[in-house]
Motif scaffolding. Structure first.
Motif, PDB file in Angstrom:
ATOM      1  N   VAL A 198       9.119  -0.499   8.686  1.00 58.32           N
ATOM      2  CA  VAL A 198      10.538  -0.229   8.873  1.00 58.32           C
ATOM      3  C   VAL A 198      10.622   1.054   9.698  1.00 58.32           C
ATOM      4  O   VAL A 198      11.478   1.063  10.536  1.00 58.32           O
ATOM      5  CB  VAL A 198      11.166   0.120   7.309  1.00 58.32           C
ATOM      6  N   ARG A 199       9.908   1.916   9.458  1.00 60.66           N
ATOM      7  CA  ARG A 199       9.870   3.141  10.412  1.00 60.66           C
ATOM      8  C   ARG A 199       9.512   2.855  11.852  1.00 60.66           C
ATOM      9  O   ARG A 199       9.919   3.140  12.713  1.00 60.66           O
ATOM     10  CB  ARG A 199       8.888   4.319   9.665  1.00 60.66           C
ATOM     11  N   GLY A 200       8.485   1.948  11.758  1.00 61.84           N
ATOM     12  CA  GLY A 200       7.775   1.665  13.085  1.00 61.84           C
ATOM     13  C   GLY A 200       8.784   0.858  13.926  1.00 61.84           C
ATOM     14  O   GLY A 200       9.093   1.121  15.293  1.00 61.84           O
ATOM     15  N   GLN A 201       9.427  -0.337  13.247  1.00 60.60           N
ATOM     16  CA  GLN A 201      10.575  -0.787  14.194  1.00 60.60           C
ATOM     17  C   GLN A 201      11.762   0.041  14.600  1.00 60.60           C
ATOM     18  O   GLN A 201      12.339  -0.042  15.489  1.00 60.60           O
ATOM     19  CB  GLN A 201      11.085  -1.952  13.261  1.00 60.60           C
ATOM     20  N   ARG A 202      12.147   1.012  13.577  1.00 60.19           N
ATOM     21  CA  ARG A 202      13.159   1.805  13.840  1.00 60.19           C
ATOM     22  C   ARG A 202      12.788   2.765  15.041  1.00 60.19           C
ATOM     23  O   ARG A 202      13.668   3.174  15.856  1.00 60.19           O
ATOM     24  CB  ARG A 202      13.495   2.657  12.684  1.00 60.19           C
ATOM     25  N   PHE A 203      11.823   3.197  14.799  1.00 62.05           N
ATOM     26  CA  PHE A 203      11.184   4.214  16.053  1.00 62.05           C
ATOM     27  C   PHE A 203      11.104   3.339  17.413  1.00 62.05           C
ATOM     28  O   PHE A 203      11.423   4.029  18.358  1.00 62.05           O
ATOM     29  CB  PHE A 203       9.826   4.585  15.492  1.00 62.05           C
ATOM     30  N   ALA A 204      10.872   2.364  17.412  1.00 58.53           N
ATOM     31  CA  ALA A 204      10.519   1.419  18.529  1.00 58.53           C
ATOM     32  C   ALA A 204      12.022   1.310  19.145  1.00 58.53           C
ATOM     33  O   ALA A 204      12.450   1.381  20.397  1.00 58.53           O
ATOM     34  CB  ALA A 204      10.188  -0.041  18.560  1.00 58.53           C
ATOM     35  N   ASP A 205      13.115   1.030  18.449  1.00 58.26           N
ATOM     36  CA  ASP A 205      14.263   0.992  18.558  1.00 58.26           C
ATOM     37  C   ASP A 205      15.000   2.284  19.376  1.00 58.26           C
ATOM     38  O   ASP A 205      15.729   2.504  20.363  1.00 58.26           O
ATOM     39  CB  ASP A 205      15.415   0.699  17.441  1.00 58.26           C
ATOM     40  N   LEU A 206      14.472   3.532  18.669  1.00 58.78           N
ATOM     41  CA  LEU A 206      14.949   4.917  19.203  1.00 58.78           C
ATOM     42  C   LEU A 206      14.163   5.103  20.545  1.00 58.78           C
ATOM     43  O   LEU A 206      14.663   5.622  21.424  1.00 58.78           O
ATOM     44  CB  LEU A 206      14.379   5.840  18.252  1.00 58.78           C
ATOM     45  N   ALA A 207      13.182   4.485  20.641  1.00 60.42           N
ATOM     46  CA  ALA A 207      12.123   4.690  21.953  1.00 60.42           C
ATOM     47  C   ALA A 207      12.980   3.914  23.122  1.00 60.42           C
ATOM     48  O   ALA A 207      13.209   4.606  24.221  1.00 60.42           O
ATOM     49  CB  ALA A 207      10.831   4.286  21.992  1.00 60.42           C
ATOM     50  N   LEU A 208      13.502   2.664  22.786  1.00 57.12           N
ATOM     51  CA  LEU A 208      14.347   2.109  23.603  1.00 57.12           C
ATOM     52  C   LEU A 208      15.669   2.735  24.012  1.00 57.12           C
ATOM     53  O   LEU A 208      15.969   2.783  25.189  1.00 57.12           O
ATOM     54  CB  LEU A 208      14.782   0.660  23.202  1.00 57.12           C
ATOM     55  N   ASN A 209      16.295   3.436  23.236  1.00 54.92           N
ATOM     56  CA  ASN A 209      17.535   4.045  23.143  1.00 54.92           C
ATOM     57  C   ASN A 209      17.327   5.268  24.254  1.00 54.92           C
ATOM     58  O   ASN A 209      18.193   5.415  25.310  1.00 54.92           O
ATOM     59  CB  ASN A 209      18.042   4.436  21.975  1.00 54.92           C
TER      60      ASN A 209
END
Length: 366
Positions: A118-129
């Motif tokens: 969950v954290r990894g996916q959220r962090f990947a989304d934050l990196a994209l943002n």
């Protein structure tokens, strides 16, 4: 019409529901599993201590009954039974602990993986943002440089450099800089690379400056039309006080026409550090996550070009594992969660192959 009243849930159930609503995060699941495991260990240890004391008492009773002879024979039967019961309880506790702990350990493993996923996916989304935000910003820079290269004062200075035309161009560039505070300076260069005018002559002296060897100048001189622009890598500029800049350039063409002959180059120097820092520092993390996470922007060579902690800029690289594709996450060698996303570009701006990147270092077990 009668309304049926609803029986309130017991207080314990209400508390459970309230807690679940308050925190249903994967971290909560993992922490609960760890707490259950600790409770199992503590309770079974307490039962073992009690059964150990019971066996000692039974042994003492047997000794005393032996001393009492025939009078203590009946008591010895009870003592033996207590001893056997204690041994049976110990076996049951051992079996229960073994069974429960294997399940608790499995639950802890699942919880740990869930937290990581969950954290990894959220962090990947934050990196994209993060990388999308900088791309949207830099897209505007590509529009600026192509537009300003057609400004009449700039075209006139490049077409016929004189004290009057270059001074007028400098004044015009100064007006632009007053409105666009994200730039350090704007330069007009002739076809030989000599800077003939800049927007902040009182702050940055460009007298005698030649940029013919700069990649942005050379590439701008090779562009096919006024629709084209050049974007250089992030680099420090000695002329601009050593500040890190993102330089965008476009050819100045005769008459300001799209297909006109190239008569010079306009270079605009984006003030990189404060803009990039605002983006990497604005990523939405909890206080705990901020204390354990590096938020960065990387160039196409994975070199750090911005970092929320200010460390490693232009001097360190992150060796990304891109097995997951353009966006993803993985576990690093030291157990970190490394999340990243490649720039998708914005509008007509294709991007420069940059990445948003977050590296989270989890707390050590125990």
């Amino acid at each position: 019409m009668m309304h049926q009243s609803r029986t309130p849930a017991p207080a314990s159930e209400q508390n459970l529901q309230s807690n679940a609503k308050a925190d249903a995060s994967p971290e909560r699941v993992f922490n609960l599993a760890a707490n259950v495991g600790e409770s199992v260990r503590e309770r079974t240890a307490a039962i073992r201590a009690i059964t150990s004391r019971t066996r000692i008492l039974a042994l003492n009773a047997l000794i005393e009954s032996a001393r009492a002879g025939d009078a203590g024979r009946g008591f010895s039967v009870v003592a033996n039974e207590v001893k056997d019961v204690s041994s049976e309880i110990a076996r049951v506790v051992s079996d229960l602990e073994r069974e429960l702990m294997s399940r608790v350990e499995e639950l802890e493993t699942i919880g740990r993986l869930l937290v990581s996923q969950v954290r990894g996916q959220r962090f990947a989304d934050l990196a994209l943002n993060a990388v999308e935000l900088i791309d949207r910003n830099l897209y505007e820079r590509t529009c600026d440089v192509r537009w300003w290269a057609t400004d009449s004062a700039i075209v006139e200075a490049a077409a016929g450099p004189s004290e009057a035309t270059t001074r007028h161009a400098s004044q015009r560039l100064g007006v632009i800089l007053d409105a666009y505070t994200v730039y350090l300076d704007l330069w007009v260069a002739d076809t030989d690379g000599n800077v003939i005018s800049n927007g902040r002559p009182d702050r940055f002296s460009t007298r005698g400056l030649n940029v013919a060897r700069e990649s942005w100048f050379q590439q701008a001189m090779q562009t096919a039309s006024g629709d084209d622009y050049v974007a250089a890598d992030i680099a420090p500029s000695a002329t601009l006080g050593g500040a890190l800049v993102a330089t965008y350039a476009a050819a100045i063409r005769e008459g300001g026409e799209r297909d006109g002959k190239i008569i010079g180059v306009l270079g605009i120097h984006f003030d990189w550090e404060p803009q990039a820092k605002a983006i990497v520092g604005g990523v939405r993390l909890s206080d705990e996550e901020w204390s354990r996470t590096r938020v960065m922007l990387l160039d196409s060579r994975h070199r750090i070009i911005a970092s929320a902690d200010g460390k490693g800029v232009l001097s360190q690289s992150v060796q990304l594992d891109l097995a997951a594709g353009d966006r993803g996450f993985y576990e690093g060698r030291e157990g970190e969660i490394v999340a990243y996303s490649l720039t998708p570009g914005y509008e007509t701006y294709r991007g420069l192959g940059w990445y948003g990147c977050l590296v989270y270092t989890p707390p050590k077990a125990g």
